[in-house]
Structures are given as C-alpha cells and as structure tokens.
Design a protein around this motif. Structure first.
Motif, PDB file in Angstrom:
ATOM      1  N   ALA A 245     -16.775  -5.711 -11.912  1.00 54.89           N
ATOM      2  CA  ALA A 245     -17.181  -7.119 -11.269  1.00 54.89           C
ATOM      3  C   ALA A 245     -16.928  -7.105  -9.997  1.00 54.89           C
ATOM      4  CB  ALA A 245     -17.239  -8.406 -12.052  1.00 54.89           C
ATOM      5  N   THR A 246     -15.238  -7.219  -9.880  1.00 54.17           N
ATOM      6  CA  THR A 246     -15.021  -7.455  -8.411  1.00 54.17           C
ATOM      7  C   THR A 246     -15.587  -6.213  -7.523  1.00 54.17           C
ATOM      8  OG1 THR A 246     -12.892  -8.272  -9.200  1.00 54.17           O
ATOM      9  CG2 THR A 246     -13.072  -7.596  -6.758  1.00 54.17           C
ATOM     10  N   GLU A 247     -15.679  -4.859  -7.907  1.00 55.34           N
ATOM     11  CA  GLU A 247     -16.187  -3.826  -7.124  1.00 55.34           C
ATOM     12  C   GLU A 247     -17.588  -4.182  -6.823  1.00 55.34           C
ATOM     13  OE1 GLU A 247     -15.042  -1.228  -5.494  1.00 55.34           O
ATOM     14  OE2 GLU A 247     -13.024  -1.814  -5.961  1.00 55.34           O
ATOM     15  N   LEU A 248     -18.566  -4.500  -7.987  1.00 57.81           N
ATOM     16  CA  LEU A 248     -19.851  -4.892  -7.523  1.00 57.81           C
ATOM     17  C   LEU A 248     -20.019  -6.149  -6.653  1.00 57.81           C
ATOM     18  CD1 LEU A 248     -21.195  -4.454 -11.264  1.00 57.81           C
ATOM     19  CD2 LEU A 248     -21.654  -3.067  -9.301  1.00 57.81           C
ATOM     20  N   HIS A 249     -19.147  -7.016  -6.827  1.00 59.35           N
ATOM     21  CA  HIS A 249     -19.121  -8.273  -5.909  1.00 59.35           C
ATOM     22  C   HIS A 249     -18.925  -7.881  -4.633  1.00 59.35           C
ATOM     23  CE1 HIS A 249     -20.326 -10.700  -9.135  1.00 59.35           C
ATOM     24  NE2 HIS A 249     -19.156 -11.056  -9.488  1.00 59.35           N
ATOM     25  N   ALA A 250     -17.861  -6.887  -4.363  1.00 59.32           N
ATOM     26  CA  ALA A 250     -17.590  -6.472  -2.898  1.00 59.32           C
ATOM     27  C   ALA A 250     -18.675  -5.934  -2.171  1.00 59.32           C
ATOM     28  CB  ALA A 250     -16.215  -5.756  -3.103  1.00 59.32           C
TER      29      ALA A 250
ATOM     30  N   ALA B 285     -19.504  -7.460   1.638  1.00 55.51           N
ATOM     31  CA  ALA B 285     -18.196  -6.670   2.286  1.00 55.51           C
ATOM     32  C   ALA B 285     -18.618  -5.471   2.646  1.00 55.51           C
ATOM     33  CB  ALA B 285     -17.167  -6.778   1.110  1.00 55.51           C
ATOM     34  N   GLY B 286     -19.654  -4.784   2.086  1.00 59.88           N
ATOM     35  CA  GLY B 286     -20.217  -3.550   2.670  1.00 59.88           C
ATOM     36  C   GLY B 286     -19.118  -2.472   2.059  1.00 59.88           C
ATOM     37  N   GLY B 287     -18.274  -2.166   1.255  1.00 59.06           N
ATOM     38  CA  GLY B 287     -17.474  -1.293   0.808  1.00 59.06           C
ATOM     39  C   GLY B 287     -16.489  -1.821  -0.596  1.00 59.06           C
TER      40      GLY B 287
ATOM     41  N   THR C 183     -10.708  -4.713  -1.712  1.00 62.19           N
ATOM     42  CA  THR C 183      -9.434  -4.388  -1.505  1.00 62.19           C
ATOM     43  C   THR C 183      -8.344  -4.668  -2.534  1.00 62.19           C
ATOM     44  OG1 THR C 183      -8.941  -6.468  -0.417  1.00 62.19           O
ATOM     45  CG2 THR C 183      -9.685  -4.807   0.929  1.00 62.19           C
ATOM     46  N   TRP C 184      -7.166  -4.168  -2.594  1.00 58.30           N
ATOM     47  CA  TRP C 184      -6.265  -4.782  -3.674  1.00 58.30           C
ATOM     48  C   TRP C 184      -6.052  -6.155  -3.627  1.00 58.30           C
ATOM     49  CZ3 TRP C 184      -4.981  -1.992  -7.543  1.00 58.30           C
ATOM     50  CH2 TRP C 184      -5.342  -0.611  -7.463  1.00 58.30           C
ATOM     51  N   ARG C 185      -5.992  -6.698  -2.480  1.00 58.08           N
ATOM     52  CA  ARG C 185      -5.846  -8.189  -2.404  1.00 58.08           C
ATOM     53  C   ARG C 185      -7.062  -8.881  -3.051  1.00 58.08           C
ATOM     54  NH1 ARG C 185      -8.482 -12.175   0.398  1.00 58.08           N
ATOM     55  NH2 ARG C 185      -9.801 -10.468   1.635  1.00 58.08           N
ATOM     56  N   GLN C 186      -8.288  -8.343  -2.954  1.00 63.48           N
ATOM     57  CA  GLN C 186      -9.344  -8.926  -3.465  1.00 63.48           C
ATOM     58  C   GLN C 186      -9.273  -8.684  -4.896  1.00 63.48           C
ATOM     59  OE1 GLN C 186     -12.362  -6.817  -1.042  1.00 63.48           O
ATOM     60  NE2 GLN C 186     -12.602  -8.487   0.225  1.00 63.48           N
ATOM     61  N   HIS C 187      -8.824  -7.734  -5.382  1.00 63.63           N
ATOM     62  CA  HIS C 187      -8.724  -7.411  -6.714  1.00 63.63           C
ATOM     63  C   HIS C 187      -7.659  -8.505  -7.559  1.00 63.63           C
ATOM     64  CE1 HIS C 187     -11.158  -4.168  -8.151  1.00 63.63           C
ATOM     65  NE2 HIS C 187     -11.058  -3.620  -6.940  1.00 63.63           N
ATOM     66  N   VAL C 188      -6.557  -8.525  -6.736  1.00 64.69           N
ATOM     67  CA  VAL C 188      -5.543  -9.609  -7.410  1.00 64.69           C
ATOM     68  C   VAL C 188      -6.044 -11.005  -7.366  1.00 64.69           C
ATOM     69  CG1 VAL C 188      -3.276 -10.673  -6.856  1.00 64.69           C
ATOM     70  CG2 VAL C 188      -3.614  -8.038  -6.801  1.00 64.69           C
ATOM     71  N   GLN C 189      -6.704 -11.320  -6.309  1.00 62.31           N
ATOM     72  CA  GLN C 189      -7.365 -12.898  -6.214  1.00 62.31           C
ATOM     73  C   GLN C 189      -8.464 -12.946  -7.303  1.00 62.31           C
ATOM     74  OE1 GLN C 189      -8.348 -13.045  -1.844  1.00 62.31           O
ATOM     75  NE2 GLN C 189      -6.650 -14.155  -1.656  1.00 62.31           N
ATOM     76  N   SER C 190      -9.198 -12.095  -7.396  1.00 68.53           N
ATOM     77  CA  SER C 190     -10.349 -12.223  -8.420  1.00 68.53           C
ATOM     78  C   SER C 190      -9.636 -12.278  -9.887  1.00 68.53           C
ATOM     79  CB  SER C 190     -11.235 -10.924  -8.244  1.00 68.53           C
ATOM     80  OG  SER C 190     -12.248 -10.967  -9.247  1.00 68.53           O
TER      81      SER C 190
ATOM     82  N   LEU D 260     -15.483 -18.726  -1.529  1.00 71.99           N
ATOM     83  CA  LEU D 260     -14.844 -19.520  -0.491  1.00 71.99           C
ATOM     84  C   LEU D 260     -13.541 -19.052  -0.347  1.00 71.99           C
ATOM     85  CD1 LEU D 260     -15.972 -22.889  -1.909  1.00 71.99           C
ATOM     86  CD2 LEU D 260     -16.812 -21.863   0.113  1.00 71.99           C
ATOM     87  N   VAL D 261     -12.963 -18.154  -1.108  1.00 71.71           N
ATOM     88  CA  VAL D 261     -11.577 -17.750  -1.134  1.00 71.71           C
ATOM     89  C   VAL D 261     -11.597 -16.082  -0.933  1.00 71.71           C
ATOM     90  CG1 VAL D 261      -9.286 -17.631  -1.910  1.00 71.71           C
ATOM     91  CG2 VAL D 261     -10.654 -19.627  -2.134  1.00 71.71           C
ATOM     92  N   VAL D 262     -11.791 -15.421  -1.902  1.00 72.50           N
ATOM     93  CA  VAL D 262     -11.646 -14.087  -2.044  1.00 72.50           C
ATOM     94  C   VAL D 262     -12.624 -13.360  -1.101  1.00 72.50           C
ATOM     95  CG1 VAL D 262     -11.953 -12.097  -3.643  1.00 72.50           C
ATOM     96  CG2 VAL D 262     -11.041 -14.375  -4.541  1.00 72.50           C
ATOM     97  N   PHE D 263     -13.842 -13.424  -1.047  1.00 73.27           N
ATOM     98  CA  PHE D 263     -14.619 -12.805  -0.082  1.00 73.27           C
ATOM     99  C   PHE D 263     -14.952 -13.816   1.337  1.00 73.27           C
ATOM    100  CE2 PHE D 263     -15.166 -10.656  -4.157  1.00 73.27           C
ATOM    101  CZ  PHE D 263     -14.968  -9.350  -3.835  1.00 73.27           C
ATOM    102  N   ALA D 264     -14.525 -14.678   1.451  1.00 75.33           N
ATOM    103  CA  ALA D 264     -14.757 -15.571   2.608  1.00 75.33           C
ATOM    104  C   ALA D 264     -14.567 -14.815   3.969  1.00 75.33           C
ATOM    105  CB  ALA D 264     -13.933 -16.717   2.768  1.00 75.33           C
ATOM    106  N   ARG D 265     -13.486 -14.061   4.321  1.00 74.47           N
ATOM    107  CA  ARG D 265     -13.354 -13.500   5.744  1.00 74.47           C
ATOM    108  C   ARG D 265     -14.530 -12.437   5.758  1.00 74.47           C
ATOM    109  NH1 ARG D 265     -11.065  -8.677   7.499  1.00 74.47           N
ATOM    110  NH2 ARG D 265     -10.346  -8.759   9.580  1.00 74.47           N
ATOM    111  N   ASN D 266     -14.983 -11.577   4.739  1.00 76.23           N
ATOM    112  CA  ASN D 266     -15.972 -10.759   4.946  1.00 76.23           C
ATOM    113  C   ASN D 266     -17.278 -11.461   5.057  1.00 76.23           C
ATOM    114  OD1 ASN D 266     -14.293  -8.279   4.548  1.00 76.23           O
ATOM    115  ND2 ASN D 266     -14.174  -8.620   2.332  1.00 76.23           N
ATOM    116  N   ARG D 267     -17.478 -12.405   4.348  1.00 74.65           N
ATOM    117  CA  ARG D 267     -18.752 -13.243   4.473  1.00 74.65           C
ATOM    118  C   ARG D 267     -18.907 -13.673   6.157  1.00 74.65           C
ATOM    119  NH1 ARG D 267     -19.809 -18.296   3.978  1.00 74.65           N
ATOM    120  NH2 ARG D 267     -17.817 -18.658   2.977  1.00 74.65           N
ATOM    121  N   SER D 268     -17.841 -14.355   6.326  1.00 76.00           N
ATOM    122  CA  SER D 268     -17.770 -15.027   7.856  1.00 76.00           C
ATOM    123  C   SER D 268     -18.098 -13.863   8.946  1.00 76.00           C
ATOM    124  CB  SER D 268     -16.762 -15.773   8.103  1.00 76.00           C
ATOM    125  OG  SER D 268     -15.656 -14.832   8.083  1.00 76.00           O
TER     126      SER D 268
END
Length: 171
Positions: free
Chosen positions: A60-65, A71-73, A76-83, A134-142
């Motif tokens: 799911a984290t890969e699909l969400h990214a 996120a377009g790709g 990241t490991w950080r996103q996997h850990v936060q997720s 709001l947290v995990v993918f916030a940077r990519n969204r902005s």
C-alpha cells in the motif's frame, strides 16, 4: 480571490487523493481481510494479522507513493518507516476490535468477523489517510502543488560567493 481559488484546489485535491486512497488502500485492505482469514485457520489470528499487515503495508505504501499522493515514484525508506507507524496503530485497532468481538460473542461466524475486521480497518484507514497526507507524503504533495522549494539564485555583488540557497516557486 487567489486564496479562495487555492483553497478550492486544495480541497478538490484532498477529495481526489482520498478517492485514490480508498481505491488503492481499500483494495489492498479487502484482499488482506481474506488473507488474514485464510492464514488464521493455520496460525493464531494475531500472528496472521501481523504478517498480512506487514506485507500489505509495504504494498500500500508503494501504491500511495506512486498514485495516491502523487510522489511520482517509489516510496523512500523514510516513507515506509512512517507508514509502518500508522499501520502499527491500525493493527492495534483491528486486534482490539477482534478481541472485543471474541469477548462478546463466544463463536462468531466468518461473516461477522469480516464485518468487524473491515469496519475497524475502515475507521483506522481514515486516520491513516490523514497521517499519510499530512505527514508521510506532505513534502511531495506540496512540491507537486507548486509550493516554495529550495533553488539556487545569484547573490548580490557584495557577497564573495556566486550562488546561495534561495526560495523559488516550483515550475
């Protein structure tokens, strides 16, 4: 006027992201519920839920990214850990719901177990959407929305360096 237009775009972006979240995450969640039920016939339910949660969270984290949050790709490991942190909370919610069910009903049927599991998963999923957006993918969204990002601009002639970090608008 511009602020109102940006608010409308942000809210429509949230709605479409939530629709993609439900499609991707809900699809994985539905498949997971059947996987948990199948595995629970072989191993204890909590262990089956833990194994399926780990695998489904990675997927799911890969699909969400890639699709949900733009996120377009790959994630990241950080996103996997936060997720994984939000998935651990969802795991606790589903386990608690099943413990309550088994405390209230001596031998619940498979359909009742699925209803309780999917209901708990849906509630936890709404909370996960908020955390992921709001947290995990916030940077990519902005960045995708055209927010301020670092770039290089020439310094005034009074400085010895030729370039410095500045703020630019995403193109």
């Amino acid at each position: 006027m511009e602020a109102v237009r940006e608010q409308r775009q942000a809210s429509s972006g949230a709605y479409s992201a939530f629709a993609r979240f439900v499609l991707c995450g809900g699809g994985v969640g539905l498949a997971s519920s059947f996987a948990v039920a199948a595995l629970a016939s072989l191993i204890p339910w909590a262990l089956a839920n833990a194994l399926v949660t780990v695998i489904s969270t990675l997927l799911a984290t890969e699909l969400h990214a890639r699709f949900t949050f733009g996120a377009g790709g790959r994630a990241t490991w950080r996103q996997h850990v936060q997720s994984a942190g939000s998935a651990a909370a969802a795991y606790a919610v589903t386990c608690a719901a099943m413990l309550v069910l088994h405390g209230l009903v001596a031998e619940p049927g498979a359909v009742l177990e699925q209803v309780v599991y999917l209901s708990a998963s849906a509630g936890a999923g709404v909370a996960r959407f908020a955390v992921l957006r709001l947290v995990v993918f916030a940077r990519n969204r902005s960045l995708a929305a055209g927010a301020v990002r670092p770039c290089m601009r020439p310094w005034p002639a009074t400085h010895s360096r030729t370039e410095s970090p500045a703020l630019c608008r995403a193109a």
